[in-house]
Design a protein around this motif. Structure first.
Motif, mmCIF file in Angstrom:
data_model
loop_
_atom_site.group_PDB
_atom_site.id
_atom_site.type_symbol
_atom_site.label_atom_id
_atom_site.label_comp_id
_atom_site.label_asym_id
_atom_site.label_seq_id
_atom_site.Cartn_x
_atom_site.Cartn_y
_atom_site.Cartn_z
ATOM 1 N N CYS A 123 0.815 -1.216 0.000
ATOM 2 C CA CYS A 123 0.000 0.000 0.000
ATOM 3 C C CYS A 123 0.851 1.270 0.000
ATOM 4 O O CYS A 123 1.825 1.381 0.750
ATOM 5 C CB CYS A 123 -0.918 -0.011 1.214
ATOM 6 S SG CYS A 123 -1.948 1.455 1.347
ATOM 7 N N GLU A 164 -6.959 3.874 8.193
ATOM 8 C CA GLU A 164 -7.714 2.711 8.669
ATOM 9 C C GLU A 164 -8.911 3.236 9.478
ATOM 10 O O GLU A 164 -8.730 3.749 10.581
ATOM 11 C CB GLU A 164 -6.781 1.829 9.520
ATOM 12 C CG GLU A 164 -7.456 0.745 10.319
ATOM 13 C CD GLU A 164 -8.430 -0.121 9.521
ATOM 14 O OE1 GLU A 164 -8.082 -0.628 8.448
ATOM 15 O OE2 GLU A 164 -9.581 -0.275 9.998
ATOM 16 N N CYS A 197 -8.605 -3.354 7.565
ATOM 17 C CA CYS A 197 -7.586 -4.391 7.446
ATOM 18 C C CYS A 197 -7.791 -5.452 8.528
ATOM 19 O O CYS A 197 -7.083 -6.457 8.544
ATOM 20 C CB CYS A 197 -6.199 -3.778 7.544
ATOM 21 S SG CYS A 197 -5.880 -3.043 9.141
ATOM 22 N N SER A 218 -10.228 -6.326 4.222
ATOM 23 C CA SER A 218 -9.049 -6.471 3.361
ATOM 24 C C SER A 218 -8.311 -7.716 3.809
ATOM 25 O O SER A 218 -7.519 -7.676 4.743
ATOM 26 C CB SER A 218 -8.163 -5.230 3.490
ATOM 27 O OG SER A 218 -8.882 -4.105 3.064
ATOM 28 N N CYS A 337 -5.320 4.380 -3.800
ATOM 29 C CA CYS A 337 -4.921 4.786 -2.466
ATOM 30 C C CYS A 337 -3.515 5.367 -2.247
ATOM 31 O O CYS A 337 -2.522 4.676 -2.430
ATOM 32 C CB CYS A 337 -5.039 3.497 -1.656
ATOM 33 S SG CYS A 337 -5.196 3.685 0.053
HETATM 34 N N1 SAH Z 1 -7.343 0.615 5.841
HETATM 35 C C1 SAH Z 1 -8.524 0.160 5.197
HETATM 36 C C2 SAH Z 1 -9.027 1.051 4.102
HETATM 37 C C3 SAH Z 1 -8.040 1.733 3.224
HETATM 38 S S1 SAH Z 1 -7.154 0.773 2.050
HETATM 39 C C4 SAH Z 1 -8.316 -1.249 4.687
HETATM 40 O O1 SAH Z 1 -7.237 -1.798 4.845
HETATM 41 O O2 SAH Z 1 -9.262 -1.835 4.184
HETATM 42 C C5 SAH Z 1 -8.323 0.475 0.784
HETATM 43 C C6 SAH Z 1 -8.172 -0.861 0.087
HETATM 44 O O3 SAH Z 1 -7.134 -0.787 -0.901
HETATM 45 C C7 SAH Z 1 -7.812 -2.000 0.991
HETATM 46 O O4 SAH Z 1 -8.498 -3.167 0.613
HETATM 47 C C8 SAH Z 1 -6.336 -2.141 0.712
HETATM 48 O O5 SAH Z 1 -5.841 -3.393 1.128
HETATM 49 C C9 SAH Z 1 -6.300 -1.897 -0.771
HETATM 50 N N2 SAH Z 1 -4.991 -1.585 -1.332
HETATM 51 C C10 SAH Z 1 -3.994 -0.866 -0.811
HETATM 52 N N3 SAH Z 1 -2.937 -0.818 -1.645
HETATM 53 C C11 SAH Z 1 -3.296 -1.514 -2.740
HETATM 54 C C12 SAH Z 1 -2.633 -1.828 -3.963
HETATM 55 N N4 SAH Z 1 -1.383 -1.428 -4.218
HETATM 56 N N5 SAH Z 1 -3.324 -2.563 -4.861
HETATM 57 C C13 SAH Z 1 -4.577 -2.994 -4.627
HETATM 58 N N6 SAH Z 1 -5.250 -2.728 -3.487
HETATM 59 C C14 SAH Z 1 -4.610 -2.011 -2.550
#
Ligand code: SAH
Length: 352
Positions: A123, A164, A197, A218, A337
């Motif tokens: 991420c 988050e 997450c 996630s 993101c």
């Molecule tokens: N913290 C929360 C919400 C923000 S992240 C969470 O973890 O769900 C939003 C979503 O994007 C999450 O599912 C995360 O795992 C995903 N995400 C982050 N980086 C990513 C990437 N490089 N490729 C695909 N999905 C990604």
């Protein structure tokens, strides 16, 4: 709600009953609070815009309070209609929001923190560290500012931007109360999704509140070995503890849970991963959302090929788990993101 964590100047984070009490202390009748609340819900940025209030009241409100908004510092429009905003907050911090057009309406993906503490290895947000939580008004302002800028009603909200949400739980609960308030923006809770997450203690708490929102988990891995390598939160609550909380959530709320699974070539996209995933999701009202992982500089991860993803879907479906591949929107504008803020900040500091 508890007002313990509120900045006393932040008027837009107050719920209607709290605003009634605060304005009551200034000697105002109850209906005045309703008027102010409606203005704030429409996204006004200054007390002088509240044209049905007396000059004196506007004056005393502006001495006591600030209206915390989100100002577009950058806007990118994709060929497919996706719009990405970089919003600047009152103290100069930046967050991102993305507006997406679907056949069922217009949806916005918003941020809940400046940065993130969770440090998932794929991420972009985590790579820039954590600055601070957003207030409820700042979470709300992203929806209002985008809607006003586009001249369009936003029908769906996804808490899936930077940060988050369950790590900023009190402000997020307050935001949910504000945006669904019938006297304000009146958005249906069924049109809101929250992605986490996996902060297990908060998932239990959320379940007990029986809100009608959609919970997204996630997951990104079928077991602890892979998940602990990519998501440090797994060392605090492992896959079994997380899925136990999910079973409780789906039982308590009767809501289907959405599991996000970013497909990373050679890491979590093998056939046996799909089989293990299907067996672990047994007994949960679940839907799996597969997302080809977005390239983030410095992670070294590659997205799985289309054929691999299709094969993963068919294994899941043959084992009774429904799965879809997330349509990629806004790929020409870095709409995933954390990427825009990272590039913008990098530019500001003269980094490459
Ligand atoms: N913290 C929360 C919400 C923000 S992240 C969470 O973890 O769900 C939003 C979503 O994007 C999450 O599912 C995360 O795992 C995903 N995400 C982050 N980086 C990513 C990437 N490089 N490729 C695909 N999905 C990604």
């Amino acid at each position: 709600m508890s007002t313990e964590f509120l900045d006393p100047r932040d008027i837009k984070s107050l719920t209607l009953p709290e605003l009634q009490q605060a304005l009551g202390e200034l000697g105002c009748p109850k209906f005045r609070a309703g008027q102010v609340f409606r203005w704030l819900s429409r996204g006004v940025t200054d007390f002088s815009q509240m044209s049905d209030l007396s000059k004196d009241l506007r004056e005393s409100l502006s001495q006591r309070y600030q209206i915390r908004g989100a100002q577009a510092a950058r806007k990118q429009v994709s060929k497919d209609g996706t719009v990405k905003y970089l919003f600047q907050l009152y103290d100069g911090e930046f967050v991102e929001s993305v507006v997406m057009r679907y056949h069922h309406g217009t949806s916005i993906c918003i941020s809940t923190q400046v940065g993130c503490k969770m440090n998932c290895s794929f991420c972009a947000t985590g790579k820039s560290g954590f600055s601070r939580d957003l207030s409820a008004s700042e979470i709300l302002s992203q929806v209002q500012a985008a809607s006003l800028d586009l001249g369009e009603r936003i029908s769906h909200v996804v808490l899936m931007g930077m940060g988050e949400p369950l790590d900023n739980y009190q402000n997020v609960l307050r935001f949910l109360e504000l945006i669904t308030c019938p006297q304000g923006m009146d958005l249906s809770m069924r049109h809101i999704s929250l992605s986490t997450c996996g902060l297990v203690d908060k998932i239990y708490d959320l379940a007990d509140r029986k809100l009608q929102l959609t919970l997204s988990i996630s997951l990104h891995a079928p077991n602890d070995e892979i998940r602990s390598r990519t998501m440090p939160v797994n060392k605090r609550w492992n896959v079994e503890e997380l899925l136990k909380a999910c079973r409780y959530y789906s039982r308590t709320t009767s809501r289907r849970i959405s599991f996000e699974y970013a497909m990373i070539a050679g890491v979590n996209d093998m056939d046996w991963c799909a089989r293990e995933l299907a067996s672990r999701l047994k007994g949960i009202l679940a839907h799996v959302n597969l997302i080809p992982v977005n390239d983030v500089t410095g992670t070294g991860y590659r997205k799985s090929g289309t054929g691999r993803i299709q094969r993963f879907v068919s294994i899941l479906e043959s084992l009774g788990v429904t799965a879809t591949v997330r349509r990629t929107l806004g790929s020409d504008i870095d709409a995933s993101c954390g990427q825009l803020r990272r590039n913008y900040k990098g530019g500001d500091q003269g980094e490459s």
